[in-house]
Design an enzyme around this catalytic site. Structure first.
Site, mmCIF file in Angstrom:
data_model
loop_
_atom_site.group_PDB
_atom_site.id
_atom_site.type_symbol
_atom_site.label_atom_id
_atom_site.label_comp_id
_atom_site.label_asym_id
_atom_site.label_seq_id
_atom_site.Cartn_x
_atom_site.Cartn_y
_atom_site.Cartn_z
ATOM 1 C CG ASP A 185 12.908 89.486 0.347
ATOM 2 O OD1 ASP A 185 14.103 89.576 0.011
ATOM 3 O OD2 ASP A 185 12.508 89.793 1.482
ATOM 4 C CG ASP B 202 17.998 88.328 1.877
ATOM 5 O OD1 ASP B 202 18.582 89.414 2.084
ATOM 6 O OD2 ASP B 202 16.774 88.247 1.657
#
Length: 168
Positions: free
Chosen positions: A128, A146
Site C-alpha cells: 500500500d 484497491d
C-alpha cells in the site's frame, strides 16, 4: 473465423484489456514504491495537505481486516479473488461488448483483484502506498488496485439505480 471466436469478440470479455492495464499499472507503481521509498510511516512523502505517499505492507484485506492473523488469511483472500475473477469474467462473457458500464466495472474489479493477488502470492502481503487524511485522521493506506476495486463496486451499485431501457 469460428463462431465461438466471433462470440467472444462481441462479448464483454473484450473489456479485459482494461483489467490488464490496471494490473500492469498497479504492479509497476508498487515496484517503483518498493525500490525508491523507505518502509513505514516515518518515511512518508507529503504531496498535498491531505495526501502522502508511503510504503507499507498490508497482510490483511480492506482496512487491514485480519492482518494480525498467522498467515492463513493470505490464502483465503487469494482464493476469494480467484473465485470473484472467474465469476466476473464469466458474467462479462455473457454481456455484449457494447454494455460498457458493467463491463468496465467488472474489468476494474478484476484488474484490482489480480494486482493484489500478485502481491499476496509473490510477497506474502499487499503493498500500500496512498495515504489520504484529514487533520489527524488517516484513512487506511491503500493502492491503485484497491481504488479500482472500489470504483468498480460503486459502479455495480449505481447500476442497480440506473434506468434500463424497456425491452420490446
Amino acid at each position: 473465423m469460428s463462431e465461438q471466436t466471433l462470440t467472444l469478440k462481441q462479448s464483454g470479455v473484450r473489456w479485459l484489456w482494461l483489467a490488464i492495464l490496471i494490473f500492469v499499472a498497479d504492479i509497476g507503481i508498487k515496484l517503483v514504491i518498493m525500490n525508491s521509498m523507505g518502509y513505514g510511516w516515518e518515511n512518508r512523502v507529503e504531496v498535498l495537505p491531505f495526501f502522502n505517499l508511503l510504503y507499507v505492507h498490508n497482510y490483511g484485506a480492506a482496512f487491514s481486516f485480519l492482518s494480525d492473523e498467522e498467515g492463513w488469511q493470505r490464502w483465503l483472500f487469494t482464493a476469494i479473488a480467484f473465485i470473484v475473477t472467474a465469476m466476473l469474467t464469466y458474467w462479462m462473457s455473457k454481456l455484449p461488448a457494447k454494455e460498457k458500464w458493467n463491463n468496465i466495472a467488472y474489468a476494474l474489479i478484476i484488474g484490482g483483484a489480480v494486482g493484489n493477488v500478485f502481491d499476496r502470492v509473490v510477497h506474502g502481503f499487499v503493498v500500500d502506498y496512498l495515504d489520504v487524511y484529514w487533520g489527524n485522521y488517516h484513512w487506511p493506506a491503500f493502492n491503485l488496485a484497491d481504488s479500482a476495486i472500489c470504483i468498480g463496486a460503486a459502479m455495480i451499485i449505481l447500476d442497480a439505480f440506473r434506468k434500463k431501457p424497456e425491452k420490446a
